[in-house]
Structure formats: structure tokens, C-alpha cells
Design a protein around this motif. Sequence first.
Motif, short mmCIF file in Angstrom:
data_model
loop_
_atom_site.label_atom_id
_atom_site.label_comp_id
_atom_site.label_asym_id
_atom_site.label_seq_id
_atom_site.Cartn_x
_atom_site.Cartn_y
_atom_site.Cartn_z
N ILE A 1 0.83 -1.20 0.00
CA ILE A 1 0.00 0.00 0.00
C ILE A 1 0.87 1.25 0.00
O ILE A 1 0.59 2.23 -0.70
N ALA A 2 1.95 1.21 0.76
CA ALA A 2 2.85 2.37 0.81
C ALA A 2 3.48 2.67 -0.54
O ALA A 2 3.80 3.82 -0.84
N HIS A 3 3.65 1.64 -1.37
CA HIS A 3 4.29 1.81 -2.69
C HIS A 3 3.28 1.86 -3.83
O HIS A 3 3.69 1.96 -5.00
N ALA A 4 1.98 1.80 -3.53
CA ALA A 4 0.97 1.73 -4.58
C ALA A 4 0.87 3.04 -5.36
O ALA A 4 1.10 4.12 -4.82
N GLU A 5 0.52 2.90 -6.63
CA GLU A 5 0.25 4.04 -7.51
C GLU A 5 -1.25 4.09 -7.79
O GLU A 5 -1.92 3.06 -7.81
N PRO A 6 -1.78 5.29 -8.04
CA PRO A 6 -3.20 5.39 -8.38
C PRO A 6 -3.55 4.48 -9.56
O PRO A 6 -2.83 4.43 -10.56
N GLY A 7 -4.65 3.76 -9.41
CA GLY A 7 -5.11 2.85 -10.46
C GLY A 7 -4.64 1.43 -10.32
O GLY A 7 -5.12 0.54 -11.03
N ASP A 8 -3.70 1.17 -9.41
CA ASP A 8 -3.22 -0.20 -9.21
C ASP A 8 -4.33 -1.09 -8.67
O ASP A 8 -5.20 -0.66 -7.89
N VAL A 9 -4.27 -2.37 -9.05
CA VAL A 9 -5.06 -3.40 -8.39
C VAL A 9 -4.09 -4.21 -7.54
O VAL A 9 -3.15 -4.83 -8.07
N LEU A 10 -4.27 -4.17 -6.24
CA LEU A 10 -3.40 -4.92 -5.35
C LEU A 10 -3.77 -6.39 -5.38
O LEU A 10 -4.95 -6.75 -5.30
N VAL A 11 -2.75 -7.23 -5.49
CA VAL A 11 -2.93 -8.69 -5.47
C VAL A 11 -2.17 -9.19 -4.24
O VAL A 11 -0.95 -9.09 -4.18
N LEU A 12 -2.92 -9.71 -3.28
CA LEU A 12 -2.35 -10.11 -1.99
C LEU A 12 -2.49 -11.61 -1.82
O LEU A 12 -3.59 -12.15 -1.95
N THR A 13 -1.38 -12.27 -1.51
CA THR A 13 -1.43 -13.71 -1.30
C THR A 13 -0.42 -14.11 -0.24
O THR A 13 0.42 -13.31 0.16
N ASN A 14 -0.54 -15.35 0.22
CA ASN A 14 0.35 -15.92 1.23
C ASN A 14 1.28 -16.94 0.59
O ASN A 14 0.96 -17.53 -0.45
N SER A 15 2.40 -17.19 1.24
CA SER A 15 3.29 -18.24 0.74
C SER A 15 2.62 -19.61 0.81
O SER A 15 2.91 -20.49 0.00
N GLU A 16 1.70 -19.80 1.74
CA GLU A 16 0.83 -20.97 1.82
C GLU A 16 -0.58 -20.46 2.14
O GLU A 16 -0.73 -19.49 2.88
N PRO A 17 -1.62 -21.10 1.59
CA PRO A 17 -2.98 -20.61 1.84
C PRO A 17 -3.28 -20.53 3.34
O PRO A 17 -2.93 -21.44 4.10
N ALA A 18 -3.91 -19.44 3.74
CA ALA A 18 -4.25 -19.25 5.15
C ALA A 18 -5.49 -18.37 5.27
O ALA A 18 -5.55 -17.29 4.67
N ALA A 19 -6.46 -18.85 6.05
CA ALA A 19 -7.70 -18.10 6.25
C ALA A 19 -7.52 -17.10 7.39
O ALA A 19 -8.20 -17.14 8.41
N VAL A 20 -6.59 -16.18 7.19
CA VAL A 20 -6.26 -15.13 8.15
C VAL A 20 -6.49 -13.79 7.47
O VAL A 20 -6.13 -13.63 6.29
N ALA A 21 -7.08 -12.85 8.19
CA ALA A 21 -7.42 -11.56 7.58
C ALA A 21 -6.16 -10.75 7.26
O ALA A 21 -5.45 -10.31 8.16
N LEU A 22 -5.93 -10.55 5.98
CA LEU A 22 -4.83 -9.70 5.52
C LEU A 22 -5.24 -8.23 5.45
O LEU A 22 -4.39 -7.34 5.49
N VAL A 23 -6.54 -7.99 5.31
CA VAL A 23 -7.06 -6.62 5.12
C VAL A 23 -8.29 -6.43 5.99
O VAL A 23 -9.17 -7.31 6.07
N GLY A 24 -8.36 -5.27 6.62
CA GLY A 24 -9.55 -4.83 7.34
C GLY A 24 -9.79 -3.36 7.05
O GLY A 24 -9.22 -2.79 6.10
N GLU A 25 -10.64 -2.76 7.86
CA GLU A 25 -11.06 -1.39 7.62
C GLU A 25 -9.89 -0.40 7.53
O GLU A 25 -9.85 0.47 6.65
N LEU A 26 -8.90 -0.52 8.41
CA LEU A 26 -7.83 0.48 8.45
C LEU A 26 -6.93 0.40 7.23
O LEU A 26 -6.56 1.43 6.65
N LEU A 27 -6.58 -0.81 6.81
CA LEU A 27 -5.75 -0.93 5.61
C LEU A 27 -6.52 -0.54 4.36
O LEU A 27 -5.96 0.09 3.44
N ALA A 28 -7.81 -0.87 4.31
CA ALA A 28 -8.61 -0.48 3.14
C ALA A 28 -8.71 1.04 3.04
O ALA A 28 -8.67 1.60 1.93
N THR A 29 -8.82 1.70 4.17
CA THR A 29 -8.87 3.17 4.16
C THR A 29 -7.58 3.74 3.57
O THR A 29 -7.62 4.67 2.74
#
Length: 205
Positions: free
Chosen positions: A59-87
Amino acid sequence: MTDYAAIAQLGVATMHEAADRTGVIDLALTQVVPGSRVAGPARIALCATGDNSMVHAVIAHAEPGDVLVLTNSEPAAVALVGELLATQAQTQGVAGILVDGAVRDLDELEAIGLPIWARWVRASGATKGEVGELNVPVTIGGTEIRPGDLVVLDCDGALALPSAKVDAVFPLAVERAERERAMRERYAAGELSYDLNGLREVVEG
């Protein structure tokens, strides 16, 4: 210059068909903001499993218009994003987020309105402090995504196409959408695909 707004309107299914039926990210995804659709270049965060430090970094390095693609090194049902990061992502001008992991604060995320698609919704939070990688190729739902590749997201799911193919696929998608518009008019007038596609002869002989 790539017309991402036009690609978003064409949508996942039309772009998939125009690209020789390639590119679909084969995951069941939750569309956090109903009716949302987006297209843009991929900016990727590969997180250590269960840790979202690289989400903060991307997010700190994102440019306007980017689509962020977020993944884990192994699948995990853990919240990577919530309200504060989305803001923060919205303030940075991020166009949308594909989360190959979980999100939380679902009501708040919908209210924020940033287009987000997630593999899971879970209250379990991520840890911080483990370093992953930024802007490296990843494979999600059987499809490889490289930095800068086209990502399209809508109610049908997600699609990724190599950036080098977009200029060739886009006009084919426009042509397909126009053909479908014409067919809708004919169907609305009472004609049947059973006849127009020659299926009656195939089925009934």
C-alpha cells in the motif's frame, strides 16, 4: 494507453472469452462491494503465511489505479485486510484489491466502497514482522500473475492476463460485446438461440 475503465465494463467473462478462454482465477471469491467492477495493473504482495507486513508495504508503494494482489506463501484463512488498511489503500488511489486470503470488518469495508474480492471472510487477524516479497510473480487459482499484468474483477470473479496480450485481446472483447448486444436485441424480439446457433438441427436432426 490501456483503457482500464472500458475493460472493467467489458468484464471478466467477455475478456476471458476474447482471450481464448484463458486467464480465469479459479477461486470462489466474496465480492465485498456488490455491483463493483474494476480493472488495472497488478501490484503484488507475497506475504509470509499469516502475516500482513507486506500488505502495509505494498500500500505504501501503490500508484493510483493499481489493483493490489495479496497472497500468502501458503494458503491461510487469516485476515490480511480490514477497515484500516482499506482506508489507506483508498487514499493512495488503489483501484481495487484481490485478496487470496481473508478480510474482516466486512460491513465497514462495504461502506468504504473500495472494490475488494476475498477468498475468505474471517475475524482472525494477521501477525506482523515477517518479511515477504513485493512485485514477484505469483500463481492464484491456477493463473500466474506478474507485476503489471491486467487484473479484472467483477461479479463473476477474477481474471488475469499478461500485459503483453492486452492490446490484442481488448478489440476482440469489444467486438464480442457488440455481437452480444445485437443478439440480445434479437432474443428480446422473440428469436431463439436454439435456432440461431443451429442447435435445433443438431439435437432434433
